[in-house]
Design a protein around this motif. Structure first.
Motif, mmCIF file in Angstrom:
data_model
loop_
_atom_site.group_PDB
_atom_site.id
_atom_site.type_symbol
_atom_site.label_atom_id
_atom_site.label_comp_id
_atom_site.label_asym_id
_atom_site.label_seq_id
_atom_site.Cartn_x
_atom_site.Cartn_y
_atom_site.Cartn_z
ATOM 1 N N ARG A 213 0.672 -1.083 -0.414
ATOM 2 C CA ARG A 213 0.068 0.365 -0.140
ATOM 3 C C ARG A 213 0.954 1.026 0.069
ATOM 4 O O ARG A 213 2.046 1.331 1.032
ATOM 5 C CB ARG A 213 -0.647 -0.039 1.004
ATOM 6 N N LYS A 214 0.326 2.409 -1.179
ATOM 7 C CA LYS A 214 1.304 3.800 -0.678
ATOM 8 C C LYS A 214 0.444 4.742 0.043
ATOM 9 O O LYS A 214 -1.039 4.235 -0.327
ATOM 10 C CB LYS A 214 1.547 4.058 -2.405
ATOM 11 N N HIS A 215 1.077 5.548 0.620
ATOM 12 C CA HIS A 215 -0.440 6.211 2.001
ATOM 13 C C HIS A 215 -0.397 7.508 0.992
ATOM 14 O O HIS A 215 0.789 7.877 -0.178
ATOM 15 C CB HIS A 215 0.114 6.262 3.500
ATOM 16 N N ASN A 216 -1.107 8.007 1.286
ATOM 17 C CA ASN A 216 -1.601 9.645 0.360
ATOM 18 C C ASN A 216 -0.552 10.440 0.599
ATOM 19 O O ASN A 216 -0.189 11.241 0.146
ATOM 20 C CB ASN A 216 -2.044 9.768 1.815
ATOM 21 N N ASN A 217 0.775 10.246 1.485
ATOM 22 C CA ASN A 217 1.971 11.349 1.805
ATOM 23 C C ASN A 217 2.564 10.575 0.840
ATOM 24 O O ASN A 217 4.188 11.376 1.485
ATOM 25 C CB ASN A 217 2.505 11.377 3.442
ATOM 26 N N GLY A 218 3.146 9.500 0.250
ATOM 27 C CA GLY A 218 4.657 8.883 -0.010
ATOM 28 C C GLY A 218 4.576 7.859 0.498
ATOM 29 O O GLY A 218 5.452 6.735 0.208
ATOM 30 N N GLY A 219 4.598 7.892 1.953
ATOM 31 C CA GLY A 219 5.078 6.351 2.414
ATOM 32 C C GLY A 219 4.552 5.547 2.060
ATOM 33 O O GLY A 219 3.593 5.666 1.454
ATOM 34 N N GLY A 220 4.489 4.508 3.039
ATOM 35 C CA GLY A 220 4.061 3.241 2.490
ATOM 36 C C GLY A 220 4.395 1.734 3.606
ATOM 37 O O GLY A 220 5.186 1.513 4.546
ATOM 38 N N THR A 221 3.357 0.631 3.117
ATOM 39 C CA THR A 221 3.560 -0.617 3.965
ATOM 40 C C THR A 221 4.352 -1.367 2.130
ATOM 41 O O THR A 221 3.292 -1.354 1.290
ATOM 42 C CB THR A 221 2.818 -1.082 3.819
ATOM 43 N N TRP A 222 5.126 -1.839 3.091
ATOM 44 C CA TRP A 222 5.860 -2.786 2.207
ATOM 45 C C TRP A 222 6.365 -4.407 1.948
ATOM 46 O O TRP A 222 7.094 -4.363 3.565
ATOM 47 C CB TRP A 222 7.060 -1.921 1.055
ATOM 48 N N LEU A 223 7.092 -4.857 1.173
ATOM 49 C CA LEU A 223 7.784 -6.146 2.053
ATOM 50 C C LEU A 223 9.105 -6.102 0.816
ATOM 51 O O LEU A 223 9.510 -5.794 0.363
ATOM 52 C CB LEU A 223 7.798 -7.410 1.456
ATOM 53 N N LEU A 224 10.619 -6.472 1.623
ATOM 54 C CA LEU A 224 11.617 -5.856 1.242
ATOM 55 C C LEU A 224 12.558 -6.949 1.214
ATOM 56 O O LEU A 224 12.652 -7.555 2.932
ATOM 57 C CB LEU A 224 12.283 -4.276 2.581
ATOM 58 N N THR A 225 13.130 -7.505 0.665
ATOM 59 C CA THR A 225 14.281 -8.918 0.552
ATOM 60 C C THR A 225 15.419 -8.025 0.207
ATOM 61 O O THR A 225 15.585 -7.338 -0.888
ATOM 62 C CB THR A 225 14.363 -9.588 -0.718
ATOM 63 N N ILE A 226 16.613 -8.513 1.414
ATOM 64 C CA ILE A 226 17.973 -8.307 1.302
ATOM 65 C C ILE A 226 18.719 -9.174 0.462
ATOM 66 O O ILE A 226 17.968 -10.268 1.297
ATOM 67 C CB ILE A 226 18.328 -7.156 1.582
ATOM 68 N N LEU A 227 18.833 -9.155 -1.036
ATOM 69 C CA LEU A 227 19.715 -10.174 -1.390
ATOM 70 C C LEU A 227 20.923 -10.547 -0.654
ATOM 71 O O LEU A 227 21.190 -10.233 -0.197
ATOM 72 C CB LEU A 227 20.384 -10.023 -2.849
ATOM 73 N N PRO A 228 21.934 -12.202 -0.822
ATOM 74 C CA PRO A 228 22.735 -12.629 -0.009
ATOM 75 C C PRO A 228 24.067 -11.598 -0.341
ATOM 76 O O PRO A 228 23.661 -11.143 -1.313
ATOM 77 C CB PRO A 228 22.361 -14.175 -0.582
ATOM 78 N N HIS A 229 24.480 -11.518 0.605
ATOM 79 C CA HIS A 229 26.045 -10.989 0.552
ATOM 80 C C HIS A 229 26.409 -9.731 -0.012
ATOM 81 O O HIS A 229 26.721 -8.936 -0.002
ATOM 82 C CB HIS A 229 27.025 -11.322 -1.145
ATOM 83 N N TYR A 230 25.112 -9.056 1.073
ATOM 84 C CA TYR A 230 24.447 -7.629 1.397
ATOM 85 C C TYR A 230 25.500 -6.580 2.211
ATOM 86 O O TYR A 230 25.755 -7.359 3.083
ATOM 87 C CB TYR A 230 22.955 -7.225 1.259
#
Length: 305
Positions: A213-230
């Protein structure tokens, strides 16, 4: 549902009429509250008072579980669940891990505050829509939702986020509140079906994001995945409030291993240490500001780890 749930006294009627007119809580980074997450100024399970600019990471399994938890206002015959209260604001907004038992059924109605749910385990049906693991729903205050029912013989575990400037309560209603933001209603979103996209921040170029979901002010709710070896190489100054819950893998943040079922609350202008993961990491994230704007996420070299 009994007649006592259909007839309100005058005070309850006033609540139904007025809860959508409560002024939003201003964000401590200068926002006007339009995002409606109310992540500013939160207490946590490891700090009963808000501590500005200090990130807090903890294993949610160490938080005591409240037995006999109920959604405020629900009829007595609705089965009780369990709750671990993780973060909260004096206005009534909160984030919890909630468990609902097999056989749980709740009637249709409205809530007096915005509600986000993310399914961690099990399956639930809300009206005609089914939500299973990693499904998401956003129910704006005043939007009527149909009856709830836990499916199957297993408990349902939910990441449960009450966002309003007033405490969330159930109210019987035959239709939507006239001022409800029906256009923002997300009944059932299966995150497994969404494509991965860019993160919009330079610090996480080797990561991917799924906007729920993208909020009215540009913020949001999301899933984040960081790839291995970061390896992020530097600490980060965050000019916004963030809440993150680890779903799989791990990310070492300074000396802290942020792993599955750990929660992080990062208030405005805190400095989080260098991020490193060898095996990769997946988390559920909420942020109350547009992180794609310059200056909201700042690399910072000078920090003692």
């Amino acid at each position: 549902m009994g007649e006592e749930n259909k007839n309100f006294n005058s005070a309850e009627k006033d609540d139904v009429d007025n809860f959508l007119n409560v002024a939003p809580v201003k964000e401590d980074w200068g926002g006007d509250g339009r995002g409606r997450l109310n992540l500013s100024g939160r207490s946590t399970a490891i700090s009963k008072e808000y501590v500005p600019r200090e990130y807090q990471f903890f294993n949610t399994n160490t938080v005591p579980e409240e037995q006999g938890w109920r959604i405020s206002g629900m009829p007595d015959e609705v089965a009780a669940g369990r709750r671990r209260l993780l973060t909260w604001h004096d206005c009534g907004a909160s984030t919890s891990r909630v468990v609902l038992p097999p056989g749980f059924e709740a009637p249709s109605g409205i809530f007096t505050a915005d509600l986000e749910i993310f399914i961690l385990a099990g399956e639930i049906q809300i009206g005609e829509w089914r939500l299973d693991k990693h499904s998401y729903s956003f129910i704006p205050a005043g939007v009527k939702v149909e009856s709830w029912k836990v499916l199957g013989e297993e408990e349902v575990e939910i990441f449960w986020m009450e966002n309003g400037p007033v405490p969330l309560k159930y109210q019987y209603a035959e239709k939507n509140h006239p001022d409800a933001r029906i256009s923002e209603f997300i009944p059932a979103l299966d995150s497994k079906l969404l494509p991965w996209g860019k993160t919009e921040t330079v610090q996480f170029e080797v990561a991917k994001k799924k906007f729920l979901r993208k909020h009215n002010n540009g913020g949001g709710t999301w899933l984040l995945t960081i790839l291995p070896h970061y390896d992020g190489h530097y600490a980060i100054i965050q000019s916004y409030n963030e809440e993150a819950y680890a779903l799989a893998g791990y990310c070492d943040i300074g000396n802290y291993r942020f792993a599955k079922e750990h929660l992080g609350y990062c208030p405005t202008y805190n400095t989080t240490p260098r991020h490193i993961t060898v095996d990769g990491y997946l988390s559920f994230v909420r942020v109350d500001r547009d992180v794609s704007q310059l200056g909201t996420v700042i690399s910072y070299a000078y920090i003692n780890e």
